[in-house]
Each structure stands twice: as structure tokens, then as C-alpha cells.
Design an enzyme around this catalytic site. Structure first.
Site, PDB file in Angstrom:
ATOM      1  N   ASN A 154     -58.251 -55.287  43.060  1.00 27.51           N
ATOM      2  CA  ASN A 154     -57.280 -56.051  43.019  1.00 27.51           C
ATOM      3  C   ASN A 154     -56.700 -56.103  41.638  1.00 27.51           C
ATOM      4  OD1 ASN A 154     -55.545 -58.353  42.961  1.00 27.51           O
ATOM      5  ND2 ASN A 154     -56.989 -59.773  43.345  1.00 27.51           N
ATOM      6  N   TRP A 155     -55.552 -55.431  41.427  1.00 24.31           N
ATOM      7  CA  TRP A 155     -55.175 -55.356  40.252  1.00 24.31           C
ATOM      8  C   TRP A 155     -54.112 -56.599  39.646  1.00 24.31           C
ATOM      9  CZ3 TRP A 155     -52.343 -49.870  39.991  1.00 24.31           C
ATOM     10  CH2 TRP A 155     -53.135 -48.985  40.186  1.00 24.31           C
ATOM     11  N   LYS A 156     -54.128 -57.448  40.263  1.00 23.95           N
ATOM     12  CA  LYS A 156     -53.357 -58.728  39.833  1.00 23.95           C
ATOM     13  C   LYS A 156     -52.263 -58.319  39.344  1.00 23.95           C
ATOM     14  CE  LYS A 156     -57.714 -61.157  40.138  1.00 23.95           C
ATOM     15  NZ  LYS A 156     -58.575 -62.120  39.815  1.00 23.95           N
ATOM     16  N   HIS A 184     -55.436 -65.309  48.269  1.00 21.58           N
ATOM     17  CA  HIS A 184     -56.293 -65.244  47.226  1.00 21.58           C
ATOM     18  C   HIS A 184     -56.164 -66.723  46.540  1.00 21.58           C
ATOM     19  CE1 HIS A 184     -57.824 -64.366  43.036  1.00 21.58           C
ATOM     20  NE2 HIS A 184     -58.077 -63.350  43.627  1.00 21.58           N
ATOM     21  N   GLU A 193     -55.917 -67.542  43.665  1.00 22.89           N
ATOM     22  CA  GLU A 193     -54.947 -67.701  42.555  1.00 22.89           C
ATOM     23  C   GLU A 193     -53.303 -68.109  43.261  1.00 22.89           C
ATOM     24  OE1 GLU A 193     -55.471 -64.140  40.452  1.00 22.89           O
ATOM     25  OE2 GLU A 193     -57.589 -64.806  39.871  1.00 22.89           O
ATOM     26  N   GLU A 196     -64.581 -65.399  47.996  1.00 25.95           N
ATOM     27  CA  GLU A 196     -64.665 -65.544  46.404  1.00 25.95           C
ATOM     28  C   GLU A 196     -64.620 -66.660  45.883  1.00 25.95           C
ATOM     29  OE1 GLU A 196     -62.386 -61.725  45.131  1.00 25.95           O
ATOM     30  OE2 GLU A 196     -60.880 -63.154  45.597  1.00 25.95           O
ATOM     31  N   GLY A 253     -63.155 -63.913  37.523  1.00 24.12           N
ATOM     32  CA  GLY A 253     -62.768 -63.629  36.135  1.00 24.12           C
ATOM     33  C   GLY A 253     -63.485 -64.244  34.965  1.00 24.12           C
ATOM     34  N   SER A 304     -66.399 -61.638  39.555  1.00 20.51           N
ATOM     35  CA  SER A 304     -67.197 -61.131  38.581  1.00 20.51           C
ATOM     36  C   SER A 304     -68.287 -59.896  38.952  1.00 20.51           C
ATOM     37  CB  SER A 304     -67.821 -62.071  37.680  1.00 20.51           C
ATOM     38  OG  SER A 304     -66.846 -62.976  37.174  1.00 20.51           O
ATOM     39  N   GLY A 329     -61.611 -57.511  40.764  1.00 21.74           N
ATOM     40  CA  GLY A 329     -60.450 -57.885  39.841  1.00 21.74           C
ATOM     41  C   GLY A 329     -60.652 -57.041  38.693  1.00 21.74           C
ATOM     42  N   GLY A 330     -60.994 -57.632  37.607  1.00 21.94           N
ATOM     43  CA  GLY A 330     -61.141 -56.870  36.398  1.00 21.94           C
ATOM     44  C   GLY A 330     -61.827 -55.504  36.409  1.00 21.94           C
TER      45      GLY A 330
END
Ligand code: PGA
Length: 251
Positions: free
Chosen positions: A9-11, A96, A98, A167, A173, A213, A234-235
Site C-alpha cells: 500500500n504505497w499510500k 483503510h 486512514e 490492521e 506506521g 509495521s 505500507g512503509g
């Protein structure tokens, strides 16, 4: 049997040129050393049409990070599920945390998005998970059960196209990962809810990913759990070497 999946997930990261470079690098690395699981990269909308032709679709699937809750029309700035599918993308992340927190996406809005995604042959990666206060109050089970209402109105046939992602918001994150035991416990609970609703066979065939994470150093012990079928990353999906390190947890 259900699939093991590692999805990135590049966000809101990477401009178009950077995104193309990352997709190319990942395609090269995974073509040279084939993964033992399904791999998906979910990119910002503007990258989709450029990324789909440069990755080998047998190795890497491409998805969006969101889609509209309306079919088409006067919704300035929105991108429909049909538009996403027309780029060659096959997946879409929906729900998601966010999106739920910053863009006020409700159970009802997400139900519409899921239906439109499926109507356009996109596989939803549907995210659920509790915030820290809910975990501290031991309310995580009721939170995820309520969030699942967006997908539990589907027919069994449609539900079987949905990938779930648990999640915990407190792990996204933050560098704070759920322990393998915490992940297994709630994944098993989520699977039991699917079994109650759609029966044991559908539940056994549902992929439930862990996100929050996840990195090369902890992926193996998270994915080793019987009810953890991969990860939503993500990251660590923003660097080909880190993402590959997580994918290799299935080797
Ligand atoms: P993270 O994000 O891996 O950076 O914690 C996961 C996600 O939000 O999907």
C-alpha cells in the site's frame, strides 16, 4: 485452499516517475526470483495506467487504494471503480483506517464501494481494525465485527472474492507491531465470524492479511500463524528490497 498474499500500500507516496521506477525494479527482482505467494502493489490512482503494462501480471497484481461510492457523474475529484478497472488494475483497497478516520468513510459508504468494486471485477482488499483505546478496553472483537457489516451483506459468491486485512490502527506506521499471538487470536476470531455467516468452506478459503509495521524482520513469525495469510504493507512496500524481504517470508 486460500491464497497467501503480500500486498503493498504505497499510500500518498512516490511521484509518477518514482512509482514507475519502483514498479520496474520490483518486477525485475521478482521475475529473477519468483515469489511463493501472490504479490499485489496498490498505488495512487495516477500511477495505475502506467504501472499495469510494466509489471508481469502473472507475478504482480496491481490495485488502487480507494474508489468512489458512486457509479459516475458529477462527483468532482472522485475516481470510479470502472475507471480503476479500465487501467488494468485488478484490486482495490477499501476501508483503510486512514480513509475511515480522515475522510469519514462509514460502514454504509464502504458497503457501496465494495459493491461497485465487485461489479467491475475488482477484488476488494477490505481493511478492518481497532484503534488503541478500543484495544485497551478489550473491544477489538466487537469493533471488527461491526466493520465487517460492509461486506457481510454480500452473497457468498461475491464475498468469496473479498480479501480481508486486519490492521490494528495502533500498529500502522508506528513501528509497534501486533505480537504473532495477538494477530493469530483476532484472525481466528475474524475467520469464525466468516464461518458463522457463510459457512466453514468459505471461511477456510478467505485470505486474511495482517497489516501494521510489518517488515522483513517480523514477517516470518507473523505469517507462520495458521490464520495469517500474508500482509498488507505500507512503509516497507516503498523499497523493493524491503518488500521482497517480506515476500520471501513465504520461502
Ligand atoms: P505500515 O502501514 O506497514 O506502514 O504500518 C500498513 C498499512 O497502513 O496498510
Amino acid at each position: 485452499m486460500r491464497k497467501n498474499i503480500v500486498a503493498g500500500n504505497w499510500k500518498m507516496n512516490k511521484n509518477l516517475q518514482e512509482g514507475i521506477a519502483l514498479a520496474k525494479e520490483l518486477n525485475e527482482v521478482l521475475s529473477a526470483d519468483k515469489p511463493n505467494c501472490d504479490v499485489v502493489i496498490c498505488t495512487p490512482f495516477i500511477h495505475l495506467a502506467s504501472v499495469t503494462p510494466i509489471v508481469n501480471s502473472e507475478i504482480i497484481g496491481v490495485g488502487a487504494e480507494n474508489c468512489a461510492d458512486k457509479v459516475s457523474g458529477a462527483y468532482t475529484g472522485e475516481v470510479s471503480a470502472e475507471m480503476v478497472a479500465s487501467t488494468g488494475a485488478q484490486y482495490v483497497i477499501l476501508g483503510h483506517s486512514e480513509r475511515r478516520a480522515y475522510y469519514h468513510e462509514t460502514v454504509e459508504i464502504l458497503e457501496e464501494k465494495v459493491k461497485l468494486a465487485l461489479a467491475n471485477n475488482l477484488k476488494p482488499i477490505f481493511c478492518i481494525g481497532e484503534v488503541l483505546e478500543e484495544r485497551e478496553a478489550n473491544k477489538q472483537n466487537e469493533v471488527v465485527a461491526a466493520q465487517l457489516a460492509s461486506v457481510f451483506s454480500l452473497s457468498a459468491e461475491d464475498f468469496s472474492k473479498v480479501i480481508l486485512a486486519y490492521e490494528p490502527v495502533w500498529a500502522i506506521g508506528t513501528g509497534k507491531t501486533a505480537t504473532p499471538e495477538q494477530a493469530q487470536e483476532i484472525h481466528a476470531y475474524i475467520r469464525s465470524l466468516v464461518a458463522d455467516k457463510y459457512g466453514k468452506e468459505v471461511a477456510e478459503n478467505t485470505s486474511i492479511l495482517y497489516g501494521g509495521s510489518c517488515k522483513p524482520s517480523n514477517a516470518k513469525e507473523l505469517f507462520a500463524n495458521p490464520d495469517v495469510d500474508g500482509g498488507l504493507i505500507g512503509g516497507a512496500s516503498l523499497k523493493a528490497a524491503d518488500f521482497k524481504g517480506i515476500i520471501d517470508a513465504f520461502k
